[in-house]
Design an enzyme around this catalytic site. Structure first.
Site, PDB file in Angstrom:
ATOM      1  N   LYS A   1       0.807  -1.220   0.000  1.00 22.44           N
ATOM      2  CA  LYS A   1       0.000   0.000   0.000  1.00 22.44           C
ATOM      3  C   LYS A   1       0.846   1.279   0.000  1.00 22.44           C
ATOM      4  O   LYS A   1       0.435   2.293  -0.532  1.00 22.44           O
ATOM      5  CB  LYS A   1      -0.941   0.011   1.209  1.00 22.44           C
ATOM      6  CG  LYS A   1      -2.089  -0.974   1.039  1.00 22.44           C
ATOM      7  CD  LYS A   1      -3.188  -0.724   2.055  1.00 22.44           C
ATOM      8  CE  LYS A   1      -4.435  -1.514   1.722  1.00 22.44           C
ATOM      9  NZ  LYS A   1      -4.246  -2.972   1.893  1.00 22.44           N
TER      10      LYS A   1
ATOM     11  N   GLU B   1     -10.534   7.308   3.442  1.00 27.01           N
ATOM     12  CA  GLU B   1     -11.408   6.465   4.235  1.00 27.01           C
ATOM     13  C   GLU B   1     -10.694   5.129   4.391  1.00 27.01           C
ATOM     14  O   GLU B   1      -9.849   4.764   3.587  1.00 27.01           O
ATOM     15  CB  GLU B   1     -12.774   6.257   3.576  1.00 27.01           C
ATOM     16  CG  GLU B   1     -12.807   5.188   2.501  1.00 27.01           C
ATOM     17  CD  GLU B   1     -12.563   5.749   1.103  1.00 27.01           C
ATOM     18  OE1 GLU B   1     -12.527   6.991   0.952  1.00 27.01           O
ATOM     19  OE2 GLU B   1     -12.403   4.945   0.176  1.00 27.01           O
TER      20      GLU B   1
ATOM     21  N   SER C   1       1.870  -9.680  -1.046  1.00 24.66           N
ATOM     22  CA  SER C   1       1.498  -8.272  -0.871  1.00 24.66           C
ATOM     23  C   SER C   1       1.738  -7.710   0.524  1.00 24.66           C
ATOM     24  O   SER C   1       1.887  -6.505   0.690  1.00 24.66           O
ATOM     25  CB  SER C   1       0.027  -8.071  -1.256  1.00 24.66           C
ATOM     26  OG  SER C   1      -0.804  -8.958  -0.530  1.00 24.66           O
TER      27      SER C   1
HETATM   28  C1  PLP Z   1      -5.113  -3.998   1.333  1.00 22.40           C
HETATM   29  C2  PLP Z   1      -4.411  -5.249   1.043  1.00 22.40           C
HETATM   30  C3  PLP Z   1      -4.767  -6.092  -0.035  1.00 22.40           C
HETATM   31  C4  PLP Z   1      -5.953  -5.825  -0.927  1.00 22.40           C
HETATM   32  O1  PLP Z   1      -5.882  -4.676  -1.714  1.00 22.40           O
HETATM   33  P1  PLP Z   1      -5.610  -4.702  -3.273  1.00 22.40           P
HETATM   34  O2  PLP Z   1      -5.963  -3.340  -3.720  1.00 22.40           O
HETATM   35  O3  PLP Z   1      -6.487  -5.759  -3.887  1.00 22.40           O
HETATM   36  O4  PLP Z   1      -4.175  -5.019  -3.481  1.00 22.40           O
HETATM   37  C5  PLP Z   1      -4.005  -7.220  -0.266  1.00 22.40           C
HETATM   38  N1  PLP Z   1      -2.963  -7.546   0.518  1.00 22.40           N
HETATM   39  C6  PLP Z   1      -2.597  -6.788   1.566  1.00 22.40           C
HETATM   40  C7  PLP Z   1      -1.436  -7.214   2.396  1.00 22.40           C
HETATM   41  C8  PLP Z   1      -3.303  -5.622   1.860  1.00 22.40           C
HETATM   42  O5  PLP Z   1      -2.930  -4.864   2.900  1.00 22.40           O
END
Ligand code: PLP
Length: 390
Positions: free
Chosen positions: A88, A110, A375
């Site tokens: 993020k 938000e 992610s």
């Molecule tokens: C917020 C988040 C997601 C989901 O958001 P996307 O916009 O689909 O990438 C996925 N993995 C993690 C670790 C997150 O914090």
């Protein structure tokens, strides 16, 4: 073909379905973005912060024991190693810098589970900007640690008491604030969703994931991968990985959505189970009932608990460029354990969905070369996992 087109469409998806008052704000944002995109100072500055503050480039790590276990070759794109523990920050850093170039010194956003709120509060503090985060009262109760994190970082958390007191209502409040205070206020959106130009802006800032991965895999393997796999909530980490490979037709894209408890009526799989509709200013796939009412979602992963997905994914699905699948809560937990026990890496519950799906790929084709977007890291989810099933 340019995606999105001038009006913000990816084929039939996307666009700008907003009231007149918001059109002006979006137009100002769009003009500013196209201006700074070409500004060498901006590009240089964002590179600097991504490297020195966030920790880029992230490694493309060959998961040797996981690969051996599955019978395929798996590389992990380590977004979990970034500052604040997830992808993020790529987006929030880019947008806060855009705010600076637009001379806006107040950031609003938000947040549902609080992760986007934390990533926003982090970068607002980095630049010394004022930061107000809208959050539903119900979510505030459920996410005490993230609320405390945001406050620790100096942000103000504004409780939203209308409607169901969750993300949807927080979103309405943030937009109301933006329209009223647009002169000095920047609205920082967290995924590749919402009206044009947000899906484009967030995709551009997240594409650093795919650009690096492409360079790294060619260096390590001398060829492009067979599969790219990522979890999909709003869709930003997945688009970030996929987009730079769009023209490499042999590279297959797989997006993994949250199947919740595994019941058809209780999940967060907008692409697999949803239908075409308009939500939060754009046309895409949404989870709605036959009257167009938005359905409540459920997923064990806070970041996937979301009724909408970005228009670029809807387009990829429509033209068959990407395939989307679901993985349920129990399977995600299995993915979580698999990576923890085989690689010594505790994943967030969101990418744990994608990890589980590797088993499906292994069934289909042995020895495939796969890049998975890890992610985020799992520290934030340990309490959920600890209490699982008890
Ligand atoms: C917020 C988040 C997601 C989901 O958001 P996307 O916009 O689909 O990438 C996925 N993995 C993690 C670790 C997150 O914090």
């Amino acid at each position: 073909m340019k995606l999105p087109d001038k009006k913000g469409y990816f084929g039939e998806f996307g666009g700008k379905f907003v009231p007149e008052t918001l059109c002006w704000c979006l137009k100002e944002l769009e003009n500013a973005y196209f201006r700074v995109k070409k500004d060498k100072r901006f590009v240089k500055e964002i590179d600097f912060y991504l490297r020195e503050y966030a920790g880029r480039p992230t490694p493309l790590y060959f998961a040797k024991r996981l690969s051996k276990y599955l019978g395929i070759k798996v590389y992990l794109k380590r977004e979990d190693l970034l500052h604040t523990g997830a992808h993020k920050i790529n987006n929030t850093l880019g947008q806060v810098l855009l705010a600076k170039y637009m001379d806006k010194r107040r950031i609003i956003a938000e947040t549902g589970a609080g992760q986007h709120g934390v990533a926003t509060a982090t970068v607002a503090t980095l630049f010394g900007f004022k930061c107000d985060i809208y959050m539903g009262e119900e979510d505030i109760k459920r996410q005490k640690m993230n609320v405390f994190r945001m406050k620790t970082l100096g942000a103000r958390v504004c409780p939203v008491r209308s409607g169901s007191k969750t993300l949807k209502d927080a979103c309405n409040e943030a937009i109301r604030d933006w329209v009223t205070n647009v002169k000095d206020t920047y609205y920082l959106l967290g995924s590749v969703v919402g009206p044009h130009p947000y899906p484009l802006i967030v995709r551009d800032f997240q594409s650093v994931i795919g650009r690096e991965a492409k360079y790294q895999i060619l260096k390590k393997e001398g060829r492009l991968p067979d599969y790219l796999v990522a979890c999909v909530g709003g869709g930003s980490n997945a688009i970030g990985l996929f987009h730079p490979f769009f023209k490499d037709k042999k590279v297959k894209f797989i997006g993994v959505e949250a199947g919740g408890l595994g019941l058809s009526s209780f999940n967060a799989a907008s692409l697999v189970k949803g239908s075409i509709g308009i939500l939060h200013g754009a046309k895409s796939f949404v989870l709605q009932d036959k009257f167009g009412q938005i359905e409540n979602t459920h997923s064990v992963a806070p970041g996937l608990d979301y009724p909408r997905v970005g228009p670029e994914h809807a387009f990829y699905k429509k033209i068959g460029r990407a395939m989307y699948a679901t993985v349920n809560d129990n399977q995600a937990l299995e993915g979580f354990k698999l990576l923890s026990e085989l690689e010594g890496i505790i994943p967030a519950l969101e990418p744990a969905h994608a990890i589980y799906y590797l088993k499906e790929i292994a069934k289909r084709k042995k020895n495939s070369l796969v890049i998975l977007c890890l992610s985020g890291r799992g520290d934030k989810d340990l309490e959920i996992v600890r209490k699982w099933g008890s």
